[in-house]
Scaffold this active site. Structure first.
Site, PDB file in Angstrom:
ATOM      1  N   ASP A  75       0.855  -1.189   0.000  1.00 20.45           N
ATOM      2  CA  ASP A  75       0.000   0.000   0.000  1.00 20.45           C
ATOM      3  C   ASP A  75       0.895   1.245   0.000  1.00 20.45           C
ATOM      4  O   ASP A  75       1.705   1.437   0.914  1.00 20.45           O
ATOM      5  CB  ASP A  75      -0.900  -0.021   1.245  1.00 20.45           C
ATOM      6  N   THR A 108      -3.191   5.329  -3.922  1.00 19.66           N
ATOM      7  CA  THR A 108      -2.111   6.059  -3.242  1.00 19.66           C
ATOM      8  C   THR A 108      -0.761   5.822  -3.916  1.00 19.66           C
ATOM      9  O   THR A 108       0.109   6.690  -3.875  1.00 19.66           O
ATOM     10  CB  THR A 108      -2.023   5.646  -1.760  1.00 19.66           C
ATOM     11  N   THR A 109      -0.574   4.653  -4.542  1.00 24.23           N
ATOM     12  CA  THR A 109       0.669   4.393  -5.283  1.00 24.23           C
ATOM     13  C   THR A 109       0.606   5.086  -6.644  1.00 24.23           C
ATOM     14  O   THR A 109       1.565   5.727  -7.072  1.00 24.23           O
ATOM     15  CB  THR A 109       0.880   2.876  -5.476  1.00 24.23           C
ATOM     16  N   ASP A 410      -9.137  -0.043   2.534  1.00 22.08           N
ATOM     17  CA  ASP A 410      -9.089   0.481   1.166  1.00 22.08           C
ATOM     18  C   ASP A 410     -10.360   0.123   0.397  1.00 22.08           C
ATOM     19  O   ASP A 410     -10.887   0.938  -0.366  1.00 22.08           O
ATOM     20  CB  ASP A 410      -7.865  -0.074   0.419  1.00 22.08           C
TER      21      ASP A 410
END
Length: 542
Positions: A75, A108-109, A410
């Protein structure tokens, strides 16, 4: 020693309008360029660190904290949060990932990888002599166009359409370590959010969903529970009850232990009669507290954790056991609000306020165990103050359990995105390639530096499908060429199917994600790149 002095340029050598002089002056100013390149290099290093974690076949990172705790995750927000980043520009990318986590909860990546690619494009434009403010403004306009294109290709979704919500949650979980359990975790995420919302809702507060983690069993045993779960155990050291029917629940914020003086004082007692008197007063004080609790009708007591002195001592527990009151201690301060809403009771800060109207009512409170993990379950709450949901997360060990909780969070965020903005788009790099082609066409209608910058922005978007292919062990050049070709022919939903290693129509493969995840990633990444471009000097303060 002779020195050669270059002749000053004549008026004829300078182009009309002085544009060349301005450009030469900008290029000759070395320090701002050095600062920008330093910032870009640091930020791109952070983007490269998490790039290998993108997608279903992305690699995992093992992180060891200063306390020796080990975390295994892919994550992006979790990796960056634990990274020791010192450079201020690199810290902006850490904050960018955190902002995406708050706004959308997923991607988020992607947002950091996208920002790294845009910085690479900006660096090439700076080397061509284009002013950083022009680049930043052009990127902002290009990002607005991309969000328009994304909205055009999005599919509307209704909250009653459970299948599409499940597809979006499953796509989010497919890139996690626990992806093989997506058939269990995705329905839990969807049902948890649907219990809290209706068709008129435009947001959902994930603090109303309580994830209780217990080591024991496997992730297969994770379930959505009816009622309220507490991860604390019932205090049984004094032999008190562990099951209470027709429960009246009270949450107290005062201590069931002898009071202490405000200052650290030592009291020396030489006479045993005086000592006996002190102990007798202590017993009487605690007995009066316990009697006041019993008088209110309370038979289940939740005691807030105390840092000043013991929240409850052995003597108080003995009295509570005689009065048949079930006691649970170490309730954290940040849990009080959730429990008050879920149980329909009010926190009590003083024994004088202990009255029946501040208690919550439930059919049953009992301590149960599952796969060796003990927890307290409250069933049949009569009048909860608000809608809440409890989920029991189980795992074979702490590492798997932590990652399972992050993955479930998530998935919950993805379903929340669909409540906030009810549109879905396909994944697998399809929206990025489609927007890249449309933006390239739009760039041809522009003139001057704006056209260069918009074209560079369009090229930078292809980093997502390229990285997906690289991380899956596929040939990125072949796949990206085929993907662009398919989109040029009008196949808007064609994307990289990493499991089969081919380009295919992903709408039929159920690879869907919320529009909000992609649109917020584009906007936030562009905003951060614009901020970095506008910085021309760096001054540490004392």
């Amino acid at each position: 020693m002779a020195s050669v002095v270059a002749p000053a340029p004549t008026a004829a050598a300078l182009p009309a309008g002085g544009g060349g002089a301005n450009r030469r002056a900008f290029q000759g100013n070395e320090k701002p360029m050095e600062v920008r390149l330093s910032n870009m290099t640091a930020a791109k290093a952070v983007a490269d660190a998490v790039r290998t974690s993108l997608g279903p076949r992305g690699m995992d990172k093992m992180i060891q904290t200063a306390q020796g705790e080990v975390i295994i995750t892919n994550d992006g927000a979790t990796i960056l949060k634990h990274m020791s980043v010192l450079h201020p520009a690199a810290r902006m990318l850490v904050d960018l990932s955190a902002a995406q986590d708050i706004e959308a909860g997923d991607g988020t990546t992607s947002v950091v990888v996208l920002a790294g690619s845009l910085l690479g494009a900006a660096e090439k434009l700076l080397n061509k002599g284009i002013h950083p403010t022009i680049i930043a403004e052009s990127f902002t306009r290009a990002a607005a166009k991309v969000v328009e294109y994304l909205t055009e290709m999005a599919l509307p979704v209704d909250l009653s359409d459970r299948d599409n919500l499940l597809r979006a949650a499953t796509t989010s979980l497919s890139s996690k370590i626990v992806s093989q359990y997506s058939s269990i975790l995705a329905p839990i995420a969807v049902d948890s959010v649907l219990r809290l919302v209706n068709n008129e809702s435009d947001n959902v507060d994930l603090r109303d969903i309580r994830l209780v983690k217990k080591v024991g069993g496997t992730i297969d045993d994770t379930e959505l529970m009816d009622g309220v779960l507490l991860h604390q155990n019932v205090i049984t050291s004094a032999g008190g009850p562990t099951r209470v029917e027709k429960a009246k629940i009270g949450i107290i914020q005062f201590q069931l232990s002898p009071p202490k003086p405000d200052m650290d004082n030592q009291i020396v007692v030489n006479d045993y009669r005086q000592m006996d008197k002190i102990l007798k007063e202590e017993r009487l004080y605690i007995l009066n507290l316990c009697k006041a609790i019993k008088k209110s009708g309370c038979n289940v007591l939740l005691i807030q954790k105390s840092i000043l002195r013991d929240a409850v001592n052995e003597l108080a527990l003995a009295y509570l056991q005689k009065l048949k009151i079930l006691a649970i201690k170490d309730v954290e301060r940040d849990e009080i609000e959730f429990l008050s809403r879920a149980l329909g009771c009010k926190p009590i800060s003083d024994v004088e306020q202990m009255t029946a109207d501040k208690l919550g009512e439930a059919d049953l409170v009992e301590e149960t165990s599952k796969n060796g993990a003990k927890f307290v379950k409250v069933s049949g709450v009569h009048k909860p103050s608000g809608k809440t949901v409890s989920v029991l997360c189980t795992g074979a060990n702490g590492l798997i359990l932590e990652e399972s909780e992050r993955s479930l969070h998530d998935a919950l965020c993805v379903v929340r995105c669909l409540v906030k903005k009810r549109f879905l788009i396909v994944g697998g790099g399809a929206p990025e390639v489609e927007c890249s082609l449309k933006l390239s066409e739009y760039a041809r209608t522009l003139k001057g530096p704006d056209a260069y910058c918009t074209e560079a922005f369009a090229d930078a978007l292809s980093v997502v499908p390229t990285t997906l292919a690289e991380n899956s062990g596929l040939n990125p050049i072949l796949l990206l060429t085929e993907l662009r070709n398919r989109h040029a022919k009008g196949e808007k939903t064609a994307g990289i199917n990493v499991r089969k290693g081919v380009v295919s129509d992903l709408s039929g493969e159920s690879v869907l994600q919320p529009l909000l995840v992609s649109s917020s990633a584009i906007e936030l990444a562009t905003e951060t790149v614009g901020l970095l471009l506008r910085i021309d000097d760096y001054h540490p303060t004392r």
